[in-house]
Write an enzyme that holds these catalytic residues in place. Structure first.
Site, PDB file in Angstrom:
ATOM      1  N   TYR A 143       0.825  -1.243  -0.377  1.00  0.00           N
ATOM      2  CA  TYR A 143      -0.077  -0.626   0.254  1.00  0.00           C
ATOM      3  C   TYR A 143       1.058   0.927   0.317  1.00  0.00           C
ATOM      4  O   TYR A 143       0.608   2.285  -0.311  1.00  0.00           O
ATOM      5  CB  TYR A 143      -0.665   0.238   1.320  1.00  0.00           C
ATOM      6  CG  TYR A 143      -1.828  -0.509   1.247  1.00  0.00           C
ATOM      7  CD1 TYR A 143      -2.473  -2.205   0.736  1.00  0.00           C
ATOM      8  CD2 TYR A 143      -3.249   0.356   0.833  1.00  0.00           C
ATOM      9  CE1 TYR A 143      -3.506  -2.490   0.346  1.00  0.00           C
ATOM     10  CE2 TYR A 143      -4.704  -0.622   1.202  1.00  0.00           C
ATOM     11  CZ  TYR A 143      -4.637  -1.608   0.750  1.00  0.00           C
ATOM     12  OH  TYR A 143      -6.258  -2.345   0.585  1.00  0.00           O
ATOM     13  N   LYS A 194       2.980 -15.165   2.012  1.00  0.00           N
ATOM     14  CA  LYS A 194       3.051 -16.031   0.975  1.00  0.00           C
ATOM     15  C   LYS A 194       5.438 -16.421   1.163  1.00  0.00           C
ATOM     16  O   LYS A 194       5.574 -15.681  -0.029  1.00  0.00           O
ATOM     17  CB  LYS A 194       2.690 -15.502  -0.516  1.00  0.00           C
ATOM     18  CG  LYS A 194       1.661 -15.525  -0.445  1.00  0.00           C
ATOM     19  CD  LYS A 194       1.131 -17.025  -0.907  1.00  0.00           C
ATOM     20  CE  LYS A 194       2.023 -17.696  -2.042  1.00  0.00           C
ATOM     21  NZ  LYS A 194       1.048 -19.370  -2.470  1.00  0.00           N
ATOM     22  N   ASP A 227      -2.696 -17.568   0.191  1.00  0.00           N
ATOM     23  CA  ASP A 227      -3.760 -18.712  -0.436  1.00  0.00           C
ATOM     24  C   ASP A 227      -4.345 -19.466   0.670  1.00  0.00           C
ATOM     25  O   ASP A 227      -5.862 -20.144   0.735  1.00  0.00           O
ATOM     26  CB  ASP A 227      -3.346 -19.071  -1.602  1.00  0.00           C
ATOM     27  CG  ASP A 227      -1.979 -19.827  -1.263  1.00  0.00           C
ATOM     28  OD1 ASP A 227      -1.837 -19.682  -0.137  1.00  0.00           O
ATOM     29  OD2 ASP A 227      -1.859 -20.530  -2.344  1.00  0.00           O
TER      30      ASP A 227
HETATM   31  C1  IPM Z   1     -10.955  -1.222   3.569  1.00  0.00           C
HETATM   32  C2  IPM Z   1     -10.562  -0.701   2.499  1.00  0.00           C
HETATM   33  C3  IPM Z   1      -9.512   0.211   2.286  1.00  0.00           C
HETATM   34  C4  IPM Z   1      -8.590  -0.739   1.883  1.00  0.00           C
HETATM   35  C5  IPM Z   1      -9.760   1.279   0.629  1.00  0.00           C
HETATM   36  C6  IPM Z   1     -11.250   1.616   1.104  1.00  0.00           C
HETATM   37  C7  IPM Z   1      -8.789   2.189   0.222  1.00  0.00           C
HETATM   38  O1  IPM Z   1     -10.971  -1.928   1.391  1.00  0.00           O
HETATM   39  O2  IPM Z   1     -10.675  -0.888   4.654  1.00  0.00           O
HETATM   40  O3  IPM Z   1     -10.215  -2.323   3.625  1.00  0.00           O
HETATM   41  O4  IPM Z   1      -8.041  -1.466   0.486  1.00  0.00           O
HETATM   42  O5  IPM Z   1      -7.344  -0.486   2.369  1.00  0.00           O
END
Ligand code: IPM
Ligand code: MG
Length: 370
Positions: A143, A194, A227
């Site tokens: 992320y 993984k 998985d």
């Molecule tokens: C979550 C959501 C978020 C994420 C999005 C909205 C950015 O899916 O909180 O699980 O991917 O973390």
């Protein structure tokens, strides 16, 4: 008199404001009946913030979030902002809150309420009594890893890049939260990665094992490929107690676990930072469901996930387990009494609006506290 607890409410987009209004109702009840008052501020996040200030969260709102004892968020996003640049999209506001507040541990319980067990798409005996806690790493991994981006290559084709990266401290601090939670529950932890394909996964496995051996040898630890974990979650979810995993696998596995419970509309979450010297942690609480633009403004959204998120706030930020239990019990009783919002509607039950659900919880709280 101890100073009032400061709470920043960020209703956000879509059904966010509607479900948040029901939390206000419960907060008023707590003020009236439990003599607990909150000093409440409100702010914008997501598409509504972008419309006003051109950013998914403003610096001022970020500053407010940093000083609040806790943040309660509704939901962000909607088709209206589909064409907004990536770094200004509603989701970017949520990601900035998580990152800047350093909320690295995301707790996502998946609990099946007896009254709703039939609503799961899985067989009753597979999910009845299910109570899992997923601990998702929330401020690292793919992320946020660098490099990232989309580039155009000399031949005119393009290349998209994201980076999965974890360090020892990032892995150990979230694993520590998971081990500590496991100790208060059934004492079992599954760590999912993984390690068979990714170096970052191998590191994850080794660091979790090291922490176990050094500090938590009493907790039963199992390593599982992500998985396989996904498969086991629908095959036999009750084998799990606490699951700890990275940001992306946690995103996917928590959605999967939530469906075992029958409705996304029931699931709360807590995102916690590190404890300071006084034991205080930055924290944000939010329902797992999204902004549901298709039903926004219709008064039919389920406020229970947000109310249960508020209960988690009482438990984890304010050490008010008794009040948290009261709210959770009120939710159970109201469901047992047959009231349902549209998303959890079942044959023979009474379909109610968002506000009637909120009012019913308050009535139930009155009875429980009498
Ligand atoms: C979550 C959501 C978020 C994420 C999005 C909205 C950015 O899916 O909180 O699980 O991917 O973390
Ligand atoms: Mg998600």
């Amino acid at each position: 008199m101890p100073s009032a607890k400061t709470l920043l409410m960020l209703p956000g987009d879509g059904i966010g404001p509607e479900v948040m209004a029901e939390v206000r109702r419960v907060i008023e009840w707590m003020d009236r009946r439990r003599h607990v008052s909150f000093d409440i501020a409100e702010g914008l996040v997501g598409g509504c913030a972008y419309d006003v200030c051109g950013e998914a969260v403003s610096d001022q709102t970020m500053a407010d979030a940093m000083k609040a004892d806790a943040v309660l968020l509704g939901a962000v996003g909607g088709p209206k902002w589909d064409k907004v640049p990536f770094d200004k999209r509603p989701e970017a506001g949520l990601l900035r809150l998580r990152k800047d507040m350093d909320l690295f541990a995301n707790l996502r319980p998946a609990v099946v309420f007896d009254a709703l067990a039939e609503a799961s798409t899985l067989k009753l005996d597979v999910i009845k009594g299910l109570d899992i806690m997923i601990v998702r790493e929330l401020t690292g991994g793919v992320y946020f890893g660098e490099p990232r981006g989309i580039e155009t290559l000399p031949d005119g084709t393009r290349r998209g890049v994201n980076t999965q990266v974890y360090t020892t401290p990032e892995i150990q601090r979230v694993a520590r939260v998971a081990f500590e939670l496991a100790r208060k529950r059934a004492n079992r932890l599954v760590s999912a990665e993984k390690a068979n394909v990714m170096e970052s996964g191998l590191l994850w496995r080794e660091e979790v094992q090291k922490l176990h051996d050094a500090e938590f040898p009493d907790v039963q630890l199992t390593h599982m490929y992500a998985d396989n974990c996904a498969m086991q979650l629908v095959r036999n979810p009750k084998q799990f107690d606490v699951i700890v995993t990275d940001n992306l696998f946690g995103d996917v596995l928590s959605d999967e676990a939530s469906m075992a419970t029958g409705s996304l509309g029931m699931l709360p979450s807590a995102s916690l930072g590190a404890a300071d010297a006084k034991g205080r942690r930055r924290a944000m609480y939010e329902p797992v469901h999204g902004s549901a633009p298709d039903i926004a403004g219709k008064g039919i959204a389920n406020p229970l996930a947000t109310l249960l998120s508020f209960a988690m706030m009482l438990r984890y930020s304010f050490d008010m387990a008794e009040d948290a239990n009261l709210i959770e019990q009120a939710v159970k009783n109201v469901l047992n009494g047959g009231l349902r919002t549209a998303d959890i509607m079942q044959k023979g039950k009474a379909r109610v609006s968002t506000t009637v659900m909120g009012e019913s919880i308050v009535k139930e709280l009155d009875k429980l506290a009498a």
